[in-house]
Design a protein around this motif. Structure first.
Motif, PDB file in Angstrom:
ATOM      1  N   THR A  57      35.999 -16.097  -3.950  1.00  0.00           N
ATOM      2  CA  THR A  57      36.276 -14.973  -4.920  1.00  0.00           C
ATOM      3  C   THR A  57      35.693 -15.179  -6.215  1.00  0.00           C
ATOM      4  O   THR A  57      35.391 -16.520  -6.646  1.00  0.00           O
ATOM      5  N   ASN A  58      35.227 -14.211  -7.066  1.00  0.00           N
ATOM      6  CA  ASN A  58      34.583 -14.303  -8.360  1.00  0.00           C
ATOM      7  C   ASN A  58      35.461 -14.417  -9.309  1.00  0.00           C
ATOM      8  O   ASN A  58      35.379 -14.721 -10.580  1.00  0.00           O
ATOM      9  N   GLU A  59      36.521 -13.703  -9.125  1.00  0.00           N
ATOM     10  CA  GLU A  59      37.469 -13.228 -10.158  1.00  0.00           C
ATOM     11  C   GLU A  59      38.937 -13.030  -9.349  1.00  0.00           C
ATOM     12  O   GLU A  59      39.049 -12.220  -8.856  1.00  0.00           O
ATOM     13  N   GLY A  60      40.036 -14.150  -9.484  1.00  0.00           N
ATOM     14  CA  GLY A  60      41.359 -13.783  -8.882  1.00  0.00           C
ATOM     15  C   GLY A  60      41.671 -15.122  -8.392  1.00  0.00           C
ATOM     16  O   GLY A  60      41.082 -16.039  -8.436  1.00  0.00           O
ATOM     17  N   ALA A  61      42.967 -15.304  -7.803  1.00  0.00           N
ATOM     18  CA  ALA A  61      43.761 -16.471  -7.756  1.00  0.00           C
ATOM     19  C   ALA A  61      43.216 -16.631  -6.016  1.00  0.00           C
ATOM     20  O   ALA A  61      42.709 -15.682  -5.190  1.00  0.00           O
ATOM     21  N   LEU A  77      34.682 -20.531  -5.824  1.00  0.00           N
ATOM     22  CA  LEU A  77      35.677 -20.235  -6.797  1.00  0.00           C
ATOM     23  C   LEU A  77      35.468 -19.576  -7.920  1.00  0.00           C
ATOM     24  O   LEU A  77      34.085 -19.548  -8.407  1.00  0.00           O
ATOM     25  N   PRO A  78      36.034 -18.855  -8.825  1.00  0.00           N
ATOM     26  CA  PRO A  78      35.584 -18.332 -10.046  1.00  0.00           C
ATOM     27  C   PRO A  78      35.073 -19.395 -10.997  1.00  0.00           C
ATOM     28  O   PRO A  78      35.232 -20.440 -10.870  1.00  0.00           O
ATOM     29  N   ASN A  79      34.264 -18.641 -11.967  1.00  0.00           N
ATOM     30  CA  ASN A  79      33.276 -19.604 -12.827  1.00  0.00           C
ATOM     31  C   ASN A  79      32.468 -20.637 -12.297  1.00  0.00           C
ATOM     32  O   ASN A  79      32.143 -21.651 -12.764  1.00  0.00           O
ATOM     33  N   THR A  80      32.103 -20.446 -10.990  1.00  0.00           N
ATOM     34  CA  THR A  80      30.821 -21.091 -10.273  1.00  0.00           C
ATOM     35  C   THR A  80      29.713 -20.503 -10.491  1.00  0.00           C
ATOM     36  O   THR A  80      29.607 -19.137 -10.219  1.00  0.00           O
ATOM     37  N   ALA A  81      28.522 -20.651 -10.237  1.00  0.00           N
ATOM     38  CA  ALA A  81      27.244 -19.812 -10.400  1.00  0.00           C
ATOM     39  C   ALA A  81      27.146 -19.241  -9.090  1.00  0.00           C
ATOM     40  O   ALA A  81      26.750 -18.139  -8.849  1.00  0.00           O
ATOM     41  N   GLU A  82      27.497 -20.006  -7.970  1.00  0.00           N
ATOM     42  CA  GLU A  82      27.406 -19.269  -6.394  1.00  0.00           C
ATOM     43  C   GLU A  82      28.225 -18.045  -6.381  1.00  0.00           C
ATOM     44  O   GLU A  82      28.071 -17.131  -5.742  1.00  0.00           O
ATOM     45  N   ALA A  83      29.570 -18.449  -6.997  1.00  0.00           N
ATOM     46  CA  ALA A  83      30.479 -17.211  -6.819  1.00  0.00           C
ATOM     47  C   ALA A  83      29.817 -15.918  -7.756  1.00  0.00           C
ATOM     48  O   ALA A  83      30.099 -14.881  -7.288  1.00  0.00           O
ATOM     49  N   ALA A  84      29.589 -16.206  -8.788  1.00  0.00           N
ATOM     50  CA  ALA A  84      29.003 -15.042  -9.672  1.00  0.00           C
ATOM     51  C   ALA A  84      27.707 -14.439  -8.961  1.00  0.00           C
ATOM     52  O   ALA A  84      27.522 -13.151  -9.093  1.00  0.00           O
ATOM     53  N   GLN A  85      26.983 -15.234  -8.612  1.00  0.00           N
ATOM     54  CA  GLN A  85      25.736 -14.322  -8.019  1.00  0.00           C
ATOM     55  C   GLN A  85      26.120 -13.803  -6.476  1.00  0.00           C
ATOM     56  O   GLN A  85      25.330 -12.609  -6.437  1.00  0.00           O
TER      57      GLN A  85
END
Length: 315
Positions: A57-61, A77-85
């Protein structure tokens, strides 16, 4: 009296598709490596789910992996470049399907319908359901656009015939997706809402959300190209165990190459499941396997791990 043993062998793979137009698959970008992902929502698993592919997930538990669930892939997990992209790519994939011109109309209950390749659209905004079996017939890309939430009933399924493959099936769902208990869906789901897997529901494909929680409960999700000949089912009749000492039996599993191509270059997982109250054991001391018609293949047992819930899972 262990009546049924199911063995599933998976092999991790990535899929890249061309840009979207009528009858063509959408580009998933980096999201193509994900089995399950939400751009904005919690991710929760209860039970021994087996997932082949990246999850996150890009944002959430996020919880439920790597224990009690098993994932053959990366956790993003959130706050990673892979999740954001991946979040950007999921939203882009959903938006790219919106302007695609519609072909045949589909009714609110997908069951008992037969669709052919192309773009099929729901014309009403009432909730969509699958209360039986949806048949997809013919080789080609399937884009199924739904204006509302999708709910599948217990034991519902998708039947692929005449060359249809799960790798070529895409659902654009404007809302949440709920998969019923023991239901079996095929294809890539791109939804705007939550994705909820009922107990023992399975997906041959991907489930991606632009904004919604993903919830699992003893489920299996695996890449669409891996299931043709790598999902043997072994029937062990109760009668075979009635006279055996301590109700135990040995069994042999034959596993074949996928389309004649070796699967030794990627991650391989085997899931062995038994009814509650029974256990499965395996020998972890073998050093080689003899392949019929071929050579001897060495085995490194240090690469295998086992977890146990209702049954045993090895990968």
């Amino acid at each position: 009296m262990n009546k049924l043993l199911v063995l599933t062998l998976f092999y991790a793979a990535l899929f890249i598709f061309p840009s979207t137009s009528f009858g063509q698959a959408p580009s998933l970008g980096t999201a193509s490596s994900f089995a399950l992902f939400t751009a904005n929502g919690a991710f929760f698993n209860a039970g021994a789910s087996m997932i082949i592919g990246d999850i996150g997930t890009n944002e959430g538990a996020f919880n439920g992996f790597p224990i009690p669930g098993t994932v053959v892939g990366n956790i993003r997990l959130p706050n990673t470049a892979e999740a954001a992209q991946a979040a950007l790519d999921v939203v882009a994939a959903y938006n790219s399907l919106t302007p695609v011109a519609c072909g045949p109309s589909i009714i609110a209950d997908l069951a008992s319908q037969t669709l052919t390749p192309g773009v099929s659209c729901q014309t009403l905004t009432t909730a969509t359901s699958l209360n039986g079996t949806l048949t997809l017939s013919g080789a080609g890309i399937y884009i199924i656009k739904l204006n509302s939430a999708l709910t599948t009933a217990t034991n519902s399924s998708i039947l692929l015939t005449n060359g249809a493959t799960a790798a070529n099936v895409y659902f654009q769902v404007n809302g949440a997706v709920t998969l019923g208990t023991n239901s079996s869906l095929k294809g890539t789901i791109i939804a705007t809402g939550a994705i909820d897997f009922g107990t023992q529901a399975s997906l041959e494909g991907r489930a991606l959300s632009t904004a919604g929680a993903i919830t699992l409960s003893n489920n299996s999700v695996y890449p669409p190209a891996l299931s043709p000949d790598l999902t043997p089912v072994i029937e062990l009749p109760q009668a075979n165990f009635a006279t055996a000492p301590n109700n135990e039996r040995d069994f042999v599993v034959n596993v074949f190459e996928l389309g004649g191509s070796p699967t030794s270059s990627g991650n391989v997982a085997m899931t062995l499941s038994a009814p509650i109250g029974y256990t499965i054991s395996f020998t972890n001391t073998i050093s080689s396997i003899t392949v019929s018609g071929g050579s001897t293949v060495s085995v490194d047992n240090t690469k295998w791990t086992a977890t146990s819930s209702d049954g045993d899972r090895f990968h």
